[in-house]
Scaffold this motif. Structure first.
Motif, PDB file in Angstrom:
ATOM      1  N   LEU A   3      -2.396 -16.493  -6.597  1.00 24.93           N
ATOM      2  CA  LEU A   3      -1.660 -16.604  -5.333  1.00 24.93           C
ATOM      3  C   LEU A   3      -0.257 -16.021  -5.492  1.00 24.93           C
ATOM      4  O   LEU A   3       0.386 -15.636  -4.521  1.00 24.93           O
ATOM      5  CB  LEU A   3      -1.543 -18.069  -4.883  1.00 24.93           C
ATOM      6  CG  LEU A   3      -2.854 -18.778  -4.547  1.00 24.93           C
ATOM      7  CD1 LEU A   3      -2.598 -20.244  -4.203  1.00 24.93           C
ATOM      8  CD2 LEU A   3      -3.544 -18.098  -3.376  1.00 24.93           C
ATOM      9  N   MET A  25       2.905 -20.963   2.385  1.00 25.20           N
ATOM     10  CA  MET A  25       2.356 -22.297   2.109  1.00 25.20           C
ATOM     11  C   MET A  25       3.415 -23.275   1.635  1.00 25.20           C
ATOM     12  O   MET A  25       3.130 -24.449   1.419  1.00 25.20           O
ATOM     13  CB  MET A  25       1.229 -22.184   1.074  1.00 25.20           C
ATOM     14  CG  MET A  25      -0.012 -21.542   1.680  1.00 25.20           C
ATOM     15  SD  MET A  25      -1.257 -21.182   0.465  1.00 25.20           S
ATOM     16  CE  MET A  25      -1.703 -22.796  -0.068  1.00 25.20           C
ATOM     17  N   ARG A  58     -10.196 -13.894  -5.558  1.00 25.66           N
ATOM     18  CA  ARG A  58     -10.062 -15.346  -5.341  1.00 25.66           C
ATOM     19  C   ARG A  58     -11.301 -15.888  -4.634  1.00 25.66           C
ATOM     20  O   ARG A  58     -11.821 -16.938  -4.978  1.00 25.66           O
ATOM     21  CB  ARG A  58      -8.823 -15.649  -4.487  1.00 25.66           C
ATOM     22  CG  ARG A  58      -7.519 -15.501  -5.240  1.00 25.66           C
ATOM     23  CD  ARG A  58      -6.392 -16.225  -4.499  1.00 25.66           C
ATOM     24  NE  ARG A  58      -6.145 -15.737  -3.167  1.00 25.66           N
ATOM     25  CZ  ARG A  58      -5.242 -14.827  -2.850  1.00 25.66           C
ATOM     26  NH1 ARG A  58      -4.494 -14.278  -3.796  1.00 25.66           N
ATOM     27  NH2 ARG A  58      -5.060 -14.453  -1.604  1.00 25.66           N
ATOM     28  N   ILE A  65      -7.417 -10.915  -3.120  1.00 25.29           N
ATOM     29  CA  ILE A  65      -8.018 -11.835  -2.136  1.00 25.29           C
ATOM     30  C   ILE A  65      -9.519 -11.927  -2.387  1.00 25.29           C
ATOM     31  O   ILE A  65     -10.092 -13.020  -2.431  1.00 25.29           O
ATOM     32  CB  ILE A  65      -7.716 -11.362  -0.692  1.00 25.29           C
ATOM     33  CG1 ILE A  65      -6.213 -11.491  -0.385  1.00 25.29           C
ATOM     34  CG2 ILE A  65      -8.519 -12.186   0.327  1.00 25.29           C
ATOM     35  CD1 ILE A  65      -5.781 -10.892   0.941  1.00 25.29           C
ATOM     36  N   ILE A 112     -16.177 -20.477   4.007  1.00 24.00           N
ATOM     37  CA  ILE A 112     -15.946 -19.724   2.771  1.00 24.00           C
ATOM     38  C   ILE A 112     -17.143 -18.805   2.487  1.00 24.00           C
ATOM     39  O   ILE A 112     -16.995 -17.645   2.103  1.00 24.00           O
ATOM     40  CB  ILE A 112     -15.752 -20.708   1.584  1.00 24.00           C
ATOM     41  CG1 ILE A 112     -14.436 -21.471   1.759  1.00 24.00           C
ATOM     42  CG2 ILE A 112     -15.799 -20.000   0.238  1.00 24.00           C
ATOM     43  CD1 ILE A 112     -13.199 -20.627   1.653  1.00 24.00           C
ATOM     44  N   TYR A 143       1.521 -21.412   8.087  1.00 19.82           N
ATOM     45  CA  TYR A 143       1.005 -22.167   6.932  1.00 19.82           C
ATOM     46  C   TYR A 143      -0.514 -22.007   6.838  1.00 19.82           C
ATOM     47  O   TYR A 143      -1.069 -21.704   5.785  1.00 19.82           O
ATOM     48  CB  TYR A 143       1.388 -23.645   7.097  1.00 19.82           C
ATOM     49  CG  TYR A 143       0.989 -24.500   5.923  1.00 19.82           C
ATOM     50  CD1 TYR A 143       1.878 -24.756   4.891  1.00 19.82           C
ATOM     51  CD2 TYR A 143      -0.289 -25.061   5.853  1.00 19.82           C
ATOM     52  CE1 TYR A 143       1.507 -25.537   3.808  1.00 19.82           C
ATOM     53  CE2 TYR A 143      -0.665 -25.842   4.773  1.00 19.82           C
ATOM     54  CZ  TYR A 143       0.232 -26.082   3.756  1.00 19.82           C
ATOM     55  OH  TYR A 143      -0.143 -26.852   2.674  1.00 19.82           O
ATOM     56  N   GLU A 144      -1.140 -22.193   8.000  1.00 18.39           N
ATOM     57  CA  GLU A 144      -2.610 -22.100   8.048  1.00 18.39           C
ATOM     58  C   GLU A 144      -3.083 -20.690   7.673  1.00 18.39           C
ATOM     59  O   GLU A 144      -4.074 -20.537   6.961  1.00 18.39           O
ATOM     60  CB  GLU A 144      -3.050 -22.455   9.470  1.00 18.39           C
ATOM     61  CG  GLU A 144      -4.540 -22.456   9.678  1.00 18.39           C
ATOM     62  CD  GLU A 144      -4.866 -22.739  11.135  1.00 18.39           C
ATOM     63  OE1 GLU A 144      -4.285 -23.687  11.706  1.00 18.39           O
ATOM     64  OE2 GLU A 144      -5.678 -21.988  11.708  1.00 18.39           O
ATOM     65  N   PHE A 149      -6.117 -28.358  -2.065  1.00 18.07           N
ATOM     66  CA  PHE A 149      -4.672 -28.512  -1.853  1.00 18.07           C
ATOM     67  C   PHE A 149      -4.312 -29.979  -1.636  1.00 18.07           C
ATOM     68  O   PHE A 149      -5.149 -30.791  -1.210  1.00 18.07           O
ATOM     69  CB  PHE A 149      -4.229 -27.699  -0.628  1.00 18.07           C
ATOM     70  CG  PHE A 149      -4.550 -26.227  -0.745  1.00 18.07           C
ATOM     71  CD1 PHE A 149      -3.705 -25.375  -1.432  1.00 18.07           C
ATOM     72  CD2 PHE A 149      -5.698 -25.700  -0.162  1.00 18.07           C
ATOM     73  CE1 PHE A 149      -3.996 -24.020  -1.536  1.00 18.07           C
ATOM     74  CE2 PHE A 149      -5.991 -24.349  -0.253  1.00 18.07           C
ATOM     75  CZ  PHE A 149      -5.151 -23.504  -0.947  1.00 18.07           C
ATOM     76  N   ASN A 191      -5.702 -29.078   3.853  1.00 17.39           N
ATOM     77  CA  ASN A 191      -5.690 -27.738   4.454  1.00 17.39           C
ATOM     78  C   ASN A 191      -7.047 -27.249   4.936  1.00 17.39           C
ATOM     79  O   ASN A 191      -7.455 -26.115   4.701  1.00 17.39           O
ATOM     80  CB  ASN A 191      -5.108 -26.699   3.486  1.00 17.39           C
ATOM     81  CG  ASN A 191      -3.651 -26.965   3.207  1.00 17.39           C
ATOM     82  OD1 ASN A 191      -2.989 -27.679   3.974  1.00 17.39           O
ATOM     83  ND2 ASN A 191      -3.146 -26.435   2.130  1.00 17.39           N
ATOM     84  N   PHE A 196     -10.067 -23.582  -4.356  1.00 19.46           N
ATOM     85  CA  PHE A 196      -8.760 -24.242  -4.239  1.00 19.46           C
ATOM     86  C   PHE A 196      -8.903 -25.601  -3.546  1.00 19.46           C
ATOM     87  O   PHE A 196      -9.614 -25.721  -2.545  1.00 19.46           O
ATOM     88  CB  PHE A 196      -7.800 -23.385  -3.407  1.00 19.46           C
ATOM     89  CG  PHE A 196      -7.363 -22.128  -4.095  1.00 19.46           C
ATOM     90  CD1 PHE A 196      -6.248 -22.120  -4.928  1.00 19.46           C
ATOM     91  CD2 PHE A 196      -8.068 -20.937  -3.920  1.00 19.46           C
ATOM     92  CE1 PHE A 196      -5.856 -20.955  -5.568  1.00 19.46           C
ATOM     93  CE2 PHE A 196      -7.673 -19.773  -4.553  1.00 19.46           C
ATOM     94  CZ  PHE A 196      -6.563 -19.777  -5.384  1.00 19.46           C
ATOM     95  N   VAL A 202      -3.039 -20.417   3.998  1.00 14.46           N
ATOM     96  CA  VAL A 202      -4.182 -21.094   3.367  1.00 14.46           C
ATOM     97  C   VAL A 202      -5.434 -20.221   3.480  1.00 14.46           C
ATOM     98  O   VAL A 202      -6.194 -20.064   2.515  1.00 14.46           O
ATOM     99  CB  VAL A 202      -4.426 -22.474   4.025  1.00 14.46           C
ATOM    100  CG1 VAL A 202      -5.728 -23.095   3.528  1.00 14.46           C
ATOM    101  CG2 VAL A 202      -3.256 -23.405   3.741  1.00 14.46           C
ATOM    102  N   MET A 203      -5.624 -19.639   4.661  1.00 14.00           N
ATOM    103  CA  MET A 203      -6.843 -18.837   4.872  1.00 14.00           C
ATOM    104  C   MET A 203      -6.874 -17.618   3.954  1.00 14.00           C
ATOM    105  O   MET A 203      -7.923 -17.265   3.408  1.00 14.00           O
ATOM    106  CB  MET A 203      -6.960 -18.423   6.345  1.00 14.00           C
ATOM    107  CG  MET A 203      -7.285 -19.617   7.238  1.00 14.00           C
ATOM    108  SD  MET A 203      -7.201 -19.219   8.967  1.00 14.00           S
ATOM    109  CE  MET A 203      -8.921 -19.202   9.385  1.00 14.00           C
ATOM    110  N   ILE A 204      -5.712 -16.997   3.775  1.00  7.67           N
ATOM    111  CA  ILE A 204      -5.662 -15.844   2.855  1.00  7.67           C
ATOM    112  C   ILE A 204      -5.854 -16.344   1.424  1.00  7.67           C
ATOM    113  O   ILE A 204      -6.543 -15.714   0.621  1.00  7.67           O
ATOM    114  CB  ILE A 204      -4.340 -15.073   3.020  1.00  7.67           C
ATOM    115  CG1 ILE A 204      -4.275 -14.443   4.417  1.00  7.67           C
ATOM    116  CG2 ILE A 204      -4.209 -13.966   1.955  1.00  7.67           C
ATOM    117  CD1 ILE A 204      -2.949 -13.815   4.767  1.00  7.67           C
ATOM    118  N   ALA A 205      -5.266 -17.505   1.115  1.00  4.16           N
ATOM    119  CA  ALA A 205      -5.379 -18.054  -0.245  1.00  4.16           C
ATOM    120  C   ALA A 205      -6.837 -18.286  -0.626  1.00  4.16           C
ATOM    121  O   ALA A 205      -7.255 -17.951  -1.729  1.00  4.16           O
ATOM    122  CB  ALA A 205      -4.593 -19.360  -0.338  1.00  4.16           C
ATOM    123  N   VAL A 206      -7.624 -18.820   0.301  1.00  6.89           N
ATOM    124  CA  VAL A 206      -9.012 -19.133  -0.057  1.00  6.89           C
ATOM    125  C   VAL A 206      -9.930 -17.911  -0.002  1.00  6.89           C
ATOM    126  O   VAL A 206     -11.105 -18.005  -0.318  1.00  6.89           O
ATOM    127  CB  VAL A 206      -9.608 -20.275   0.809  1.00  6.89           C
ATOM    128  CG1 VAL A 206      -8.829 -21.562   0.610  1.00  6.89           C
ATOM    129  CG2 VAL A 206      -9.681 -19.889   2.270  1.00  6.89           C
TER     130      VAL A 206
END
Lengths: 229, 405
Positions: A57, B403, A84, A81, A110, B294-295, A92, A96, A90, B298-302
């Motif tokens: 990240l 985030m 990941r 991306i 996902i 923020y959301e 949190f 989230n 992940f 998170v969406m890019i993070a996952v």
């Protein structure tokens, strides 16, 4: 056992109002497949920063992070991306979940990103909800679930993509003791039965007690690394 | 699932979404009504000027339009007439012999425009019979005249009196004759009311010594929208070295210019309206982006690629726009249909003034589909432009920073 994650000499420096802050200080660590590891330490010691770097990240100022032999520390944003999506799960602190999707759809989402068929997605999502003991909450939106239930959905979402490892940033911080106990038992069971690799950041003693390896950080550096039998 | 997600996302803040959709609906409704009135008024202007006078298409001898003298008349060639009437879309032809003469009665004399017509065909095109206010309408065998009311008043002449016409005939011959007044016509346009004298076509040909000649053949067509195609077809059928074929835009260029000028001002008004609505829409998208950073992180993070997230947000904006546009069209449609069937009449004093310009004193409403499609295009264009902000924001955002919010 060969290292699943190998971080070498990583440093992270933030330039807050022009005064450099060393969040991670020349840190090296290796994590093998199947570990149940907790990264612990006081607030501001660099736990979350380390987790962010290991999870792709954030990128280190210097040093390398190899996951399964792939250097992710200099990867392009879009490749990272995708990496990941297919390799890292992940969980949190604030769960989230996507608030407009049901528990089942959050888990499915996902797999949708992974372009898996609807049939496969639904079957896997239902299976995970069963494992988490919340199958009856499949059609509930996050707002209709308790904190513990939401975090179970988050764990199921993290597992849905069949990742190489799961990063959990203070997963029990918002949970009561019963929910914490249940969640930890659940993750420990998954770790045991499915050999899923878990890495937590925490300062929760209950998490530390369950972890089989404790990496203690102070000022961005590892001060102890204990493996329990 | 992306569609479901987008749809549910837009209803997360129900009140804000409703306000945004309603503002689009209101803009589309207002724009449709404005454009419908504007296009309706153009249709009326064209109808008044073209349908009731020149016709949508005219054929002359080449050069007549630039030099409107009787020497530029043409013979009524039946083969040419047949070629024209065979063209799909041409319903009928209306021959005319037009020239000038001095009209006199007693001690009064005035210049007049003399039109030799086929009374029945002329009525088909211009509804001339309906303008008779005194006496009777001409028949093709009549040797009398019909004159405009203004001219009749000036000459102090009435039905049954004799009108003297004096002018120059075909190839320099003199044209003179005495004609009983059979009818008085009332035209809304003062130029027509004060100048026009109608004779049957054979009588006019006799007056001007132009046997079997006409200056104009106007065409009655099935649909004004087919004008250009019919003109093209006729031009391919007849000898263009000998004849000229003109559509109404060439016949009344000043009308076209007036419409174009007015249309520009109408469009500017519309863009001002859309600009105001656009700012409202932008406010919504700005808030929608700010509160979901923020959301998005998170969406890019996952593992959600940025372009997918941008697509999702664009889909949300598009959904709101589509709902607004559809609601606007659905609301405006019955209003426009009603006013299309029941045009609003001007108040009496204004109506009389409008009538002096040869216009029917009504607010006409058009139902041209372009009214609706253009509003849809405008809103979608704005949606594309305004979605630039969230798309840019998503492209630039740093996952970890977003985030940390």
């Amino acid at each position: 056992m060969a290292a699943l994650i190998k971080a070498t000499n990583i440093t992270k420096v933030y330039h807050k109002t022009s005064v450099p802050v060393h969040a991670i200080n020349n840190l090296s660590v290796e994590i093998a497949e199947g570990e149940f590891t907790a990264i612990v330490g006081p607030s501001g010691c660099g736990k979350t920063t380390l987790l962010n770097i290991l999870g792709g990240l954030d990128q280190p100022t210097s040093g390398t992070v190899m996951i399964d032999g792939v250097d992710i520390s200099r990867m392009k944003d879009s490749d990272l991306i995708d990496f990941r999506l297919h390799n890292i799960g992940f969980v949190f602190q604030a769960y989230n979940l996507i608030p407009v999707l049901t528990a089942l759809e959050n888990i499915e989402f996902i797999m949708l990103l992974q372009k898996r068929s609807r049939k496969e997605r639904v079957a896997r999502a239902k299976e995970l909800l069963e494992q988490m003991n919340i199958a009856d909450k499949a059609d509930h939106r996050p707002g209709e679930l308790s904190g513990g239930q939401q975090q179970r959905v988050a764990v199921a979402r993290a597992l849905a993509s069949n990742p190489r490892f799961i990063l959990a940033d203070e997963p029990t911080a918002n949970l009561d003791s019963v929910s914490t106990e249940n969640l930890l038992d659940l993750m420990a069971r998954i770790n045991r039965e499915q050999k899923a690799t878990f890495i937590f950041s925490t300062h929760d003693q209950r998490v530390m007690d369950k972890a089989r390896r404790l990496i203690r950080l102070v000022d961005g550096a590892i001060v102890s690394d204990d493996v329990r039998s | 699932m992306y569609l479901t997600l987008a749809y549910r996302n837009i209803w997360r803040n129900r009140r804000r979404t409703l306000i945004t959709i309603l503002s689009i609906t209101f803009a589309v409704l207002l724009a449709c009504i404005m454009r419908s009135m504007q296009l309706g008024s153009y249709d009326k202007m064209i109808e008044n000027s073209v349908r009731f006078h020149t016709g949508y298409i005219q054929i002359h001898k080449k050069g007549y339009w630039d030099d409107k003298v009787i020497d530029n008349s043409m013979p009524m060639d039946t083969s040419v007439i047949q070629s024209m009437t065979r063209v799909p879309g041409v319903d009928a032809y209306v021959p005319r012999l037009e020239s000038f003469a001095l009209a006199s009665h007693g001690t009064q004399t005035k210049g007049a425009m003399v039109m030799g017509i086929d009374p029945e065909r002329e009525h088909q095109l211009t509804l001339l019979k309906d303008k008779v206010v005194e006496g009777r309408y001409l028949t093709s065998g009549d040797e009398g005249v019909m004159i405009g009311q203004g001219l009749a008043e000036y000459l102090k002449i009435g039905v049954g009196d004799t009108l003297v016409l004096l002018g120059q005939g075909y190839h320099g011959a003199s044209a003179a004759g005495l004609y009983p007044v059979q009818g008085i016509l009332r035209f809304p346009l003062p130029q027509q009311n004060d100048q026009l004298v109608y004779l049957s076509l054979p009588t006019a040909q006799w007056l001007y010594g132009a046997d079997n000649m006409v200056t104009t053949v106007a065409l009655l067509i099935d649909d004004p929208d087919h004008t250009e195609k019919i003109v093209r077809d006729i031009r391919s059928q007849i000898d263009m070295e000998e004849y000229e074929v003109m559509d109404w835009k060439e016949l009344v260029p000043e009308l076209v210019q007036n419409i174009e000028l007015d249309n520009v001002s109408g469009r500017i008004m519309l863009w001002v309206l859309y600009l105001v609505i656009g700012f409202g829409m932008f406010g919504t998208y700005l808030m929608m982006t700010a509160e979901r950073i923020y959301e998005f992180g998170v969406m890019i993070a996952v593992g959600m690629r940025r372009f997918r997230l941008q697509g999702l947000v664009f889909l949300e904006i598009l959904m709101m726009s589509v709902m607004g546009v559809l609601a606007g069209i659905c609301l405006s449609l019955p209003v426009l249909i009603y006013f299309n069937k029941n045009p609003i009449r001007f108040p009496e004093e204004v109506g009389e003034m409008v009538e002096t310009f040869g216009m029917e004193p009504v607010y006409a409403f058009s139902l041209d589909p372009v009214i609706f499609t253009n509003q849809a295009y405008a809103i979608f264009f704005m949606a594309i432009i305004l979605s630039g902000y969230p798309i840019w924001k998503i492209q630039r955002m740093k996952v970890v920073e977003s985030m940390r919010l």
